[in-house]
Design a protein around this motif. Structure first.
Motif, PDB file in Angstrom:
ATOM      1  N   LYS A 129      16.711   1.758   3.494  1.00  0.00           N
ATOM      2  CA  LYS A 129      16.960   0.788   2.423  1.00  0.00           C
ATOM      3  C   LYS A 129      16.339  -0.564   2.754  1.00  0.00           C
ATOM      4  N   LYS A 130      16.434  -0.977   3.991  1.00  0.00           N
ATOM      5  CA  LYS A 130      15.826  -2.243   4.400  1.00  0.00           C
ATOM      6  C   LYS A 130      14.315  -2.179   4.222  1.00  0.00           C
ATOM      7  N   GLY A 131      13.703  -1.080   4.655  1.00  0.00           N
ATOM      8  CA  GLY A 131      12.262  -0.911   4.503  1.00  0.00           C
ATOM      9  C   GLY A 131      11.841  -0.945   3.049  1.00  0.00           C
ATOM     10  N   LYS A 132      12.605  -0.299   2.175  1.00  0.00           N
ATOM     11  CA  LYS A 132      12.288  -0.306   0.745  1.00  0.00           C
ATOM     12  C   LYS A 132      12.420  -1.713   0.163  1.00  0.00           C
ATOM     13  N   GLY A 133      13.459  -2.426   0.549  1.00  0.00           N
ATOM     14  CA  GLY A 133      13.643  -3.794   0.056  1.00  0.00           C
ATOM     15  C   GLY A 133      12.500  -4.703   0.467  1.00  0.00           C
ATOM     16  N   GLU A 134      12.090  -4.622   1.723  1.00  0.00           N
ATOM     17  CA  GLU A 134      10.966  -5.438   2.202  1.00  0.00           C
ATOM     18  C   GLU A 134       9.671  -5.051   1.498  1.00  0.00           C
ATOM     19  N   PHE A 135       9.484  -3.760   1.245  1.00  0.00           N
ATOM     20  CA  PHE A 135       8.288  -3.280   0.565  1.00  0.00           C
ATOM     21  C   PHE A 135       8.241  -3.790  -0.878  1.00  0.00           C
ATOM     22  N   VAL A 136       9.351  -3.699  -1.581  1.00  0.00           N
ATOM     23  CA  VAL A 136       9.396  -4.188  -2.967  1.00  0.00           C
ATOM     24  C   VAL A 136       9.160  -5.696  -2.999  1.00  0.00           C
ATOM     25  N   ARG A 137       9.697  -6.414  -2.038  1.00  0.00           N
ATOM     26  CA  ARG A 137       9.461  -7.861  -1.965  1.00  0.00           C
ATOM     27  C   ARG A 137       7.963  -8.148  -1.800  1.00  0.00           C
ATOM     28  N   ALA A 138       7.310  -7.415  -0.899  1.00  0.00           N
ATOM     29  CA  ALA A 138       5.871  -7.615  -0.686  1.00  0.00           C
ATOM     30  C   ALA A 138       5.088  -7.309  -1.967  1.00  0.00           C
ATOM     31  N   LEU A 139       5.466  -6.249  -2.673  1.00  0.00           N
ATOM     32  CA  LEU A 139       4.808  -5.931  -3.949  1.00  0.00           C
ATOM     33  C   LEU A 139       5.000  -7.053  -4.955  1.00  0.00           C
ATOM     34  N   ALA A 140       6.215  -7.577  -5.051  1.00  0.00           N
ATOM     35  CA  ALA A 140       6.502  -8.654  -5.999  1.00  0.00           C
ATOM     36  C   ALA A 140       5.727  -9.915  -5.658  1.00  0.00           C
ATOM     37  N   GLU A 141       5.668 -10.253  -4.383  1.00  0.00           N
ATOM     38  CA  GLU A 141       4.951 -11.465  -3.973  1.00  0.00           C
ATOM     39  C   GLU A 141       3.456 -11.341  -4.216  1.00  0.00           C
ATOM     40  N   ALA A 142       2.916 -10.142  -4.061  1.00  0.00           N
ATOM     41  CA  ALA A 142       1.488  -9.930  -4.318  1.00  0.00           C
ATOM     42  C   ALA A 142       1.188  -9.913  -5.810  1.00  0.00           C
ATOM     43  N   ALA A 143       2.143  -9.435  -6.592  1.00  0.00           N
ATOM     44  CA  ALA A 143       2.034  -9.392  -8.060  1.00  0.00           C
ATOM     45  C   ALA A 143       0.754  -8.694  -8.538  1.00  0.00           C
ATOM     46  N   ILE A 144       0.454  -7.567  -7.922  1.00  0.00           N
ATOM     47  CA  ILE A 144      -0.726  -6.787  -8.305  1.00  0.00           C
ATOM     48  C   ILE A 144      -0.256  -5.517  -9.000  1.00  0.00           C
ATOM     49  N   ASP A 145      -0.781  -5.266 -10.171  1.00  0.00           N
ATOM     50  CA  ASP A 145      -0.481  -4.028 -10.877  1.00  0.00           C
ATOM     51  C   ASP A 145      -1.489  -2.988 -10.401  1.00  0.00           C
ATOM     52  N   HIS A 146      -1.144  -2.259  -9.360  1.00  0.00           N
ATOM     53  CA  HIS A 146      -2.060  -1.279  -8.770  1.00  0.00           C
ATOM     54  C   HIS A 146      -2.330  -0.163  -9.764  1.00  0.00           C
TER      55      HIS A 146
END
Length: 177
Positions: A131-148
C-alpha cells in the motif's frame, strides 16, 4: 449518508496508501490530475473519481451486507465503466476490489503488483507494505501529470524517474520497492 459532510474521495480515505500519497500536500495541478485520471473502487459507491465528494462511511470489499452480495451488485457496473475508459487502464486495486468489478477482457489493462526483490533476483509480492508503494507511485504520477498513452511510455517515464516498474506476468506490471 445523504446529509453528512463530504470531501473529495482522495482526502476522505485513510490508511497506509493514502498516508504515502499525502494528497493534502499536493499542488493544485497534481490534485487536478488525480481528479481527472484516478478512480477509486468503493464498496459503497462503486468507482468514484479522486475528486468526487463523498461522506465518511465504513464498508469494505469484504463486508457482509444483508440481502446484498457486493460482487454481484457492483461487478457489471464497475466493469462497464472500465470498458468505456479510453487508453489503457492501470489497475492498482487490491484483489478484493478487483473482484467487485474486473477490467473486462479486451480492454488494454495492467494490474500493478508491488514486489520486493531478493539478491538472487527472485521477486515476491508484498502484503501490507504494498500500500505504501502504491501511494508513493500514485503521488509520483500525479506530480508528473503525464497522461501516458501506452504502457511503454509509462515504463520509460518510470525508469527515467527512479521508479522500478517492470513487466511481470502477462497483463501485470511489477512495482519493485
Amino acid at each position: 449518508l445523504r446529509s453528512s459532510a463530504v470531501m473529495p474521495a482522495i482526502d476522505r480515505y485513510t490508511g497506509v496508501l493514502y498516508d504515502a500519497l499525502d494528497s493534502a500536500t499536493l499542488t493544485p495541478a497534481a490534485r487536478a490530475f488525480l481528479a481527472n485520471h484516478v478512480a477509486i473502487s468503493s464498496a459503497l459507491f462503486g468507482l468514484v473519481r479522486a475528486g468526487d465528494p463523498i461522506p465518511a462511511y465504513r464498508l469494505s470489499a469484504s463486508s457482509k451486507v444483508p440481502n446484498i452480495k457486493l460482487k454481484a451488485h457492483w461487478s457489471t457496473q464497475v466493469s462497464a465503466v472500465l470498458a468505456e475508459h479510453p487508453g489503457f487502464v492501470l489497475d492498482l486495486r487490491s484483489e478484493s476490489y478487483v473482484s467487485l468489478g474486473p477490467v473486462p477482457a479486451g480492454v488494454a489493462s495492467y494490474f500493478v503488483r508491488v514486489v520486493t526483490e531478493s539478491a538472487d533476483g527472485t521477486r515476491r509480492a508484498l502484503n501490507h507494505f504494498n500500500k505504501k508503494g502504491k501511494g508513493e507511485f500514485v503521488r509520483a504520477l500525479a506530480e508528473a501529470a503525464i497522461d501516458h498513452e501506452s504502457v511503454n511510455a509509462l515504463l520509460t517515464w518510470a525508469a527515467n524517474n527512479g521508479i522500478r516498474l517492470v513487466e511481470g506476468a502477462p497483463g501485470e506490471l511489477d512495482l519493485v520497492v
